[in-house]
Design a protein around this motif. Structure first.
Motif, short mmCIF file in Angstrom:
data_model
loop_
_atom_site.label_atom_id
_atom_site.label_comp_id
_atom_site.label_asym_id
_atom_site.label_seq_id
_atom_site.Cartn_x
_atom_site.Cartn_y
_atom_site.Cartn_z
N ARG A 58 0.84 -1.21 0.00
CA ARG A 58 0.00 0.00 0.00
C ARG A 58 0.86 1.25 0.00
NH1 ARG A 58 -5.23 0.38 1.45
NH2 ARG A 58 -4.91 2.46 0.59
N SER A 77 -8.41 -8.03 -18.87
CA SER A 77 -7.61 -6.85 -19.18
C SER A 77 -7.09 -6.24 -17.90
CB SER A 77 -8.44 -5.81 -19.95
OG SER A 77 -8.78 -6.29 -21.22
N PHE A 105 -4.64 -2.94 -16.34
CA PHE A 105 -4.09 -1.61 -16.64
C PHE A 105 -3.25 -1.13 -15.47
CE2 PHE A 105 -7.11 -0.77 -20.18
CZ PHE A 105 -8.07 -1.73 -19.90
N TYR A 137 -1.91 2.47 -14.00
CA TYR A 137 -2.01 3.92 -14.07
C TYR A 137 -1.11 4.55 -13.02
CZ TYR A 137 -6.22 3.94 -17.05
OH TYR A 137 -7.11 3.79 -18.09
N GLN A 147 -0.81 8.27 -10.85
CA GLN A 147 -1.53 9.50 -10.55
C GLN A 147 -0.65 10.46 -9.78
OE1 GLN A 147 -5.03 9.29 -7.90
NE2 GLN A 147 -6.07 10.76 -9.26
N LEU A 184 -4.19 11.29 -13.92
CA LEU A 184 -4.17 9.84 -14.11
C LEU A 184 -3.60 9.53 -15.49
CD1 LEU A 184 -7.55 8.53 -12.72
CD2 LEU A 184 -5.33 7.51 -12.24
N LEU A 194 -2.17 6.56 -18.10
CA LEU A 194 -2.07 5.14 -18.41
C LEU A 194 -0.62 4.82 -18.76
CD1 LEU A 194 -3.39 2.37 -18.96
CD2 LEU A 194 -3.71 3.13 -21.32
N TYR A 219 -1.16 -1.43 -20.71
CA TYR A 219 -2.24 -2.34 -20.43
C TYR A 219 -2.02 -3.67 -21.14
CZ TYR A 219 -5.14 -1.96 -24.72
OH TYR A 219 -5.64 -2.02 -26.00
N PHE A 259 -1.82 2.95 -9.59
CA PHE A 259 -3.04 2.14 -9.53
C PHE A 259 -2.99 1.04 -10.57
CE2 PHE A 259 -5.66 4.34 -6.57
CZ PHE A 259 -5.43 5.70 -6.70
N SER A 299 -10.49 -5.11 -16.02
CA SER A 299 -11.82 -5.04 -16.60
C SER A 299 -12.19 -6.39 -17.19
CB SER A 299 -11.91 -3.95 -17.68
OG SER A 299 -11.13 -4.26 -18.80
N PRO A 300 -13.49 -6.69 -17.23
CA PRO A 300 -13.95 -8.00 -17.68
C PRO A 300 -13.92 -8.12 -19.20
CG PRO A 300 -15.83 -6.64 -17.11
CD PRO A 300 -14.60 -5.84 -16.77
N LYS A 317 -16.01 -1.19 -17.99
CA LYS A 317 -15.62 -0.34 -16.89
C LYS A 317 -14.41 -0.91 -16.18
CE LYS A 317 -18.78 -2.29 -13.44
NZ LYS A 317 -19.96 -1.98 -12.60
N LEU A 318 -13.65 0.00 -15.58
CA LEU A 318 -12.44 -0.37 -14.86
C LEU A 318 -12.73 -0.52 -13.37
CD1 LEU A 318 -9.80 2.02 -16.47
CD2 LEU A 318 -10.38 -0.31 -17.12
N PHE A 345 -10.61 -0.45 -10.02
CA PHE A 345 -9.31 -0.05 -9.54
C PHE A 345 -8.97 -0.71 -8.21
CE2 PHE A 345 -7.69 3.45 -12.18
CZ PHE A 345 -8.79 3.71 -12.99
N GLY A 346 -7.68 -0.98 -8.04
CA GLY A 346 -7.18 -1.36 -6.73
C GLY A 346 -7.01 -0.12 -5.87
#
Lengths: 115, 110
Positions: free
Chosen positions: A9, A31, A33, A35, A37, A43, A45, A48, A91, A95-96, A103-104, A106-107
């Motif tokens: 973390r 998928s 990704f 990122y 920030q 943010l 990318l 991916y 981050f 996505s499915p 939609k994404l 995020f962790g």
């Protein structure tokens, strides 16, 4: 269901050290990704993967950054050597499968501080 | 490359006032998504718009996608302190990846 899991973390390291960030996507998502920030750049990318294959890494800042996805349930982002300007929140998102632009999810992110 | 601009960057409102954030793309989008990020948190998906001129509502939130599919807006009616956070739009063109706007940071004063 568990969401996207990132570790650590928080990471504090010294300039020149190697940093490895880890991500476990949601099971069944194909998928993934990465990122970054920051206040200045928002943010961004970095890279991916689709079905474990890197599709677009044009956002990776430079050769010091590398990412791997050895299997569907694990990915790493490595910075070697790290520099103070790499300090940011990183981050991972997944996505499915299905129509593109799902939609994404995020962790919680990894807060990286390079001193 | 594709650019997604978002305004305003910051917005302070009194609780109960309305709030709107606007998103503009340099290119035509196939769809647009909206995310909310609470302070110290991660972006959370709110909604996706696909059709030209589409309008969707989620309780006090209204989302619009422009006729030309190059702009979008998020409107919150009667803001509450729970609405605090940064709202991002994210658009995609022909490629799969999303391009995020710079976000609008909303502060709601009690």
């Amino acid at each position: 269901d568990a969401g996207v899991i990132q570790s650590p973390r928080h990471e504090v390291t010294e300039m020149g050290q190697e940093v490895t960030l880890r991500c476990k996507p949601i099971s069944g998502h194909n998928s993934l990704f990465w990122y970054r920030q920051t206040m200045m750049r928002g943010l961004e990318l970095l890279i991916y993967f689709n079905n474990n294959v890197p599709i677009d890494d044009s956002g990776m800042p430079e050769d010091r950054f590398s990412a791997k996805m050895p299997n569907a349930s694990f990915s790493t982002l490595k910075i070697q050597p790290s520099e103070p300007r790499d300090s940011a929140v990183y981050f991972c998102a997944s996505s499915p499968p299905g129509a593109f632009n799902q939609k994404l999810f995020f962790g919680s992110g990894t807060q990286l501080s390079v001193l | 490359g594709q650019q997604v601009m978002q305004i305003p960057q910051y917005q302070h409102v009194q609780e109960g006032e309305d709030f709107t954030t606007y998103c503009n793309s340099s290119t035509t989008l196939s769809n647009i998504q909206w995310y909310k990020q609470r302070p110290g948190g991660h972006p959370v998906f709110l909604i996706q718009l696909v059709k030209s001129g589409e309008v969707k509502k989620q309780k006090r939130l209204t989302f619009q996608f422009g006729e030309a599919k190059k702009n979008s807006s998020l409107h919150i009616t009667a803001t509450q302190t729970t609405d605090v956070g940064t709202y991002f739009c994210a658009g995609s063109g022909s490629a799969r990846q999303l391009t995020f706007g710079s976000g609008t940071q909303l502060t709601v004063l009690p």
